[in-house]
Design a protein around this motif. Structure first.
Motif, short mmCIF file in Angstrom:
data_model
loop_
_atom_site.label_atom_id
_atom_site.label_comp_id
_atom_site.label_asym_id
_atom_site.label_seq_id
_atom_site.Cartn_x
_atom_site.Cartn_y
_atom_site.Cartn_z
N ILE A 1 67.33 61.68 99.53
CA ILE A 1 68.57 60.89 99.53
C ILE A 1 69.53 61.41 100.61
N THR A 2 69.17 62.51 101.23
CA THR A 2 69.86 62.98 102.44
C THR A 2 68.77 63.20 103.49
N PRO A 3 69.13 63.10 104.77
CA PRO A 3 68.12 63.24 105.83
C PRO A 3 67.43 64.61 105.82
N LEU A 4 66.19 64.60 106.24
CA LEU A 4 65.44 65.85 106.41
C LEU A 4 65.72 66.38 107.81
N ASN A 5 66.51 67.42 107.88
CA ASN A 5 66.84 68.03 109.17
C ASN A 5 65.95 69.24 109.39
N LEU A 6 64.68 68.97 109.59
CA LEU A 6 63.68 70.01 109.78
C LEU A 6 62.99 69.82 111.12
N VAL A 7 62.42 70.88 111.63
CA VAL A 7 61.54 70.77 112.79
C VAL A 7 60.15 70.55 112.22
N PHE A 8 59.58 69.40 112.50
CA PHE A 8 58.24 69.09 111.99
C PHE A 8 57.19 69.52 113.00
N LYS A 9 56.18 70.19 112.50
CA LYS A 9 55.10 70.69 113.34
C LYS A 9 53.91 69.75 113.25
#
Length: 146
Positions: free
Chosen positions: A93-101
């Motif tokens: 419900i909130t954005p995923l602020n991750l570095v996706f590998k």
């Protein structure tokens, strides 16, 4: 030492039919699993899963439904406790602020505890890519539900 270790995990599937998975290294062991972890004393399953997503992914999630609970004996890979794992489908419900590998175990930095996230197409999921027996069972159920 507690005889039971209750764990809770979230199955987050995006609009591209990809599921979020976590590659981790802890205690010198590398493993791939779903986001989530151990329940803390006094915590319910839903609250525990929401806390785990905030801690691991810096994102809030909504639990949509129960997917699976361990129905066979699993001994912990880290101690002598019995693992009971509960899996829920979730949506952020909130954005995923991750570095996706894209590569397995592509960690940034060094240390005793490392974690990296990847999106994997549901059609590309394989039991062999997961270490823990309950995760393997969940992958099998996910594949069979396609």
């Amino acid at each position: 030492m507690y005889p039971f270790n209750v764990r809770v995990y979230g199955l987050l599937i995006n609009a591209d039919n990809e599921i979020l998975i976590s590659d981790e290294q802890e205690y010198g062991i590398r493993f791939t699993k779903f986001p989530g972890g151990g329940l803390e004393l006094g915590e319910g399953l839903i609250d525990g899963l929401k806390r785990e997503f905030v801690e691991e992914c810096n994102a809030e999630v909504e639990i949509t439904d129960h997917f699976y609970t361990t129905d066979f004996y699993v001994k912990s890979a880290f101690n002598d406790s019995q693992i009971i794992s509960v899996y829920y489908r979730v949506k952020n419900i909130t954005p995923l602020n991750l570095v996706f590998k894209t590569a397995v175990f592509d960690f940034d930095g060094e240390g005793d505890v490392l974690q990296a996230f990847r999106w994997v197409k549901l059609t590309d999921l394989k039991e062999v890519d997961f270490v823990f027996p309950t995760d393997k069972q969940v992958v099998k159920l996910l594949i069979n539900s396609l």
